[in-house]
Design a protein around this motif. Structure first.
Motif, mmCIF file in Angstrom:
data_model
loop_
_atom_site.group_PDB
_atom_site.id
_atom_site.type_symbol
_atom_site.label_atom_id
_atom_site.label_comp_id
_atom_site.label_asym_id
_atom_site.label_seq_id
_atom_site.Cartn_x
_atom_site.Cartn_y
_atom_site.Cartn_z
ATOM 1 N N SER A 201 0.859 -1.209 -0.039
ATOM 2 C CA SER A 201 0.114 0.051 0.057
ATOM 3 C C SER A 201 1.009 1.388 -0.056
ATOM 4 O O SER A 201 1.797 1.237 0.542
ATOM 5 N N TYR A 203 1.003 5.212 0.545
ATOM 6 C CA TYR A 203 0.304 6.794 1.033
ATOM 7 C C TYR A 203 1.323 8.014 0.740
ATOM 8 O O TYR A 203 2.307 7.654 1.168
ATOM 9 N N PHE A 221 4.777 6.707 2.320
ATOM 10 C CA PHE A 221 4.843 5.748 3.297
ATOM 11 C C PHE A 221 4.208 4.537 2.476
ATOM 12 O O PHE A 221 3.420 4.701 1.834
ATOM 13 N N GLY A 223 2.971 0.298 3.112
ATOM 14 C CA GLY A 223 2.567 -0.584 4.168
ATOM 15 C C GLY A 223 2.168 -2.106 3.210
ATOM 16 O O GLY A 223 2.640 -2.199 2.196
ATOM 17 N N ASP A 245 -0.150 1.755 10.984
ATOM 18 C CA ASP A 245 -0.995 2.143 9.702
ATOM 19 C C ASP A 245 -2.347 2.448 9.971
ATOM 20 O O ASP A 245 -3.143 1.695 10.306
ATOM 21 N N THR A 248 -5.739 1.298 7.646
ATOM 22 C CA THR A 248 -6.312 -0.112 7.284
ATOM 23 C C THR A 248 -6.922 -0.666 8.572
ATOM 24 O O THR A 248 -6.416 -0.167 9.619
ATOM 25 N N SER A 253 -1.315 -3.746 11.831
ATOM 26 C CA SER A 253 -0.609 -3.227 10.374
ATOM 27 C C SER A 253 0.136 -2.069 10.546
ATOM 28 O O SER A 253 -0.108 -1.402 11.295
ATOM 29 N N ARG A 254 1.238 -1.957 9.914
ATOM 30 C CA ARG A 254 2.404 -0.937 9.985
ATOM 31 C C ARG A 254 2.632 -0.168 8.561
ATOM 32 O O ARG A 254 2.231 -0.931 7.643
ATOM 33 N N MET A 255 3.146 0.700 8.506
ATOM 34 C CA MET A 255 3.698 1.414 7.516
ATOM 35 C C MET A 255 5.162 1.908 7.793
ATOM 36 O O MET A 255 5.603 2.260 8.768
#
Length: 466
Positions: A201, A203, A221, A223, A245, A248, A253-255
């Motif tokens: 993902s 961003y 960013f 993810g 993140d 989501t 979840s992380r980014m």
């Protein structure tokens, strides 16, 4: 087979013991403190890269060229995108290579897919485009790809799918991919880095981590499922770059904060605008000059050091300024090269009486930048008569053009400011102007102009005898 413990009666082979979120490998990348950071990449990241689909999904009929060092995350693509689908991995006999050697490897019928850094792609497209035109797909990246070169290649070789790829090690090699063919040139003067690769993902955010409007610049960013676990043993560095993140609903979840500035085009592709910090790409490796500076400062003969990135036609190169003035810079480069990877060794080292300081007592980097080779003016360094008595004026001319220094008999190519990519250009010049094909690895190990000229003489003598 018995010697491998696989003989009859040994029982079934053991099953896999690693899970998707276990470590597949650890790869070091640059750190802003001058200390490299160990990136922990998972099995899920590797399998997602290879099997997730998209522009670089291979089939059993494909073969990738393995020519990247295993310390470079492009090797993840070259090895596992092939092996996990039953395709071939075609390994080159040694690394690095001259352009004509790389062209020969790319032209092998079993090679259908390859990855090249932007700088090497530019050189290959200029000197050996036919070798690239034998491929089904070619991924390029690691630095800014010149749009005119890419567009011209696509027009001349429509059978090769040229893809511009981008991605940090922390997201398993590729985060975005963009086909060059068919792009809308009116949207961007540069070559877009493309669209989010499956499993990623993307961003574009401002300083408050809010999404910016389409078309506006912001920090990228990334993810998704292919993010690394973080920096092993570095919880503070991990927390600084790997953030929760908020876009989501998936728990945990992380980014990853890339430090790259981009903007979203109306086509949905991302355009790269530059860095938010001092990191640069050197031969495809992400490097913070502070890391190269720390390696120099650790040498017992160096009193002080500063490293800047200089932009050349080959891409970014590192130039170091050290004190005291009497240092043997060639010996210093050799010592540092024994303790750090090649891309962290400054291509040129300048010894000064003292580093210039600003009003606050800090190193005046603006004053140092005026001393960079690219800012020194059009005239070459060194007296022109020094090269007059040298054998092979074609070699002397190429040396001077690619280092900015008139060579002498004992001149060292790298001490004169040459880089690995510049040496590739010299080897190509020798091939086209003197008709001599040199082995790049052999030339790379030479210590003087005289040795290089002697190697050319040996090759010419052998050809004459034959």
């Amino acid at each position: 087979m018995d010697g491998l413990g696989l003989g009859e009666g040994d029982g079934p082979l053991p099953g896999p013991t690693a899970g998707p979120d276990d470590l597949a490998y650890v790869m070091f990348t640059s750190g802003t403190t001058g200390e490299p950071k160990p990136v922990g990449v998972t099995h899920r990241g590797v399998t997602g890269l290879a099997l997730g689909g998209g522009e670089l999904l291979l089939g059993p009929e494909d073969g990738t060229l393995l020519h990247s060092t295993l310390a470079f995350d492009a090797s993840t693509f070259e090895i596992w995108n092939a092996l996990l689908v039953g395709a071939r991995v075609v390994a080159v006999p040694h690394h690095p290579q001259a352009l004509h050697e790389l062209a020969a490897e790319l032209s092998r019928p079993e090679v259908t897919t390859a990855w090249l850094t932007a700088a090497v792609f530019h050189l290959m497209a200029a000197h050996h485009p036919a070798a690239l035109g034998t491929l089904r797909r070619l991924a390029v990246g690691g630095d800014v790809v010149l749009p005119d070169v890419a567009d011209a290649f696509v027009a001349a070789h429509p059978g090769t799918a040229l893809v511009n790829g981008y991605g940090p090690t922390e997201n398993t090699t590729f985060s975005t991919l963009g086909p060059v063919a068919g792009r809308d040139r009116s949207l961007s003067a540069s070559l877009p880095i493309g669209f989010a690769h499956p499993g990623t993902s993307c961003y574009v955010l401002d300083e408050r981590l809010d999404a910016v409007a389409d078309g506006q610049p912001g920090e990228l960013f990334v993810g998704g499922s292919r993010l690394a676990r973080g920096y092993l043993g570095r919880p503070a560095a991990t927390a600084d770059r790997f953030l929760p993140d908020p876009f989501t609903t998936s728990p945990g979840s992380r980014m990853y904060r890339t430090g790259d500035r981009v903007r979203l085009l109306t086509s949905g592709a991302l355009e790269f605008l530059g860095r938010t910090d001092d990191e640069v790409k050197v031969r495809g490796f992400r490097v913070d000059p502070a890391e190269a500076q720390a390696a120099l400062a650790a040498d017992p003969q160096v009193l002080d050091a500063a490293v800047l990135a200089d932009r050349t036609e080959e891409g970014a190169v590192l130039v170091a300024f050290v004190t005291p003035a009497g240092l043997d810079t060639a010996a210093l480069r050799e010592r540092v090269g024994r303790s750090v990877p090649r891309h962290l060794v400054a291509e040129r080292i300048v010894a000064l009486d003292a580093l210039p300081l600003g009003p606050t007592g800090k190193v005046d980097r603006r004053a140092l930048r005026e001393l960079l080779p690219s800012a020194a003016g059009p005239g070459p360094e060194g007296p022109p008569e020094r090269a007059a008595a040298l054998p092979y004026p074609e070699l002397a001319d190429s040396w001077q053009r690619h280092t900015g220094v008139v060579p002498g008999p004992d001149s060292d190519f790298f001490a004169d400011g040459g880089s690995s990519l510049a040496l590739m250009r010299v080897v190509e010049d020798v091939r086209t102007r003197l008709g001599v094909e040199l082995d790049f690895a052999e030339v790379y190990a030479l210590e003087s102009y005289t040795e290089m000229a002697g190697l050319i003489a040996d090759r010419l003598g052998a050809e004459a005898a034959a």
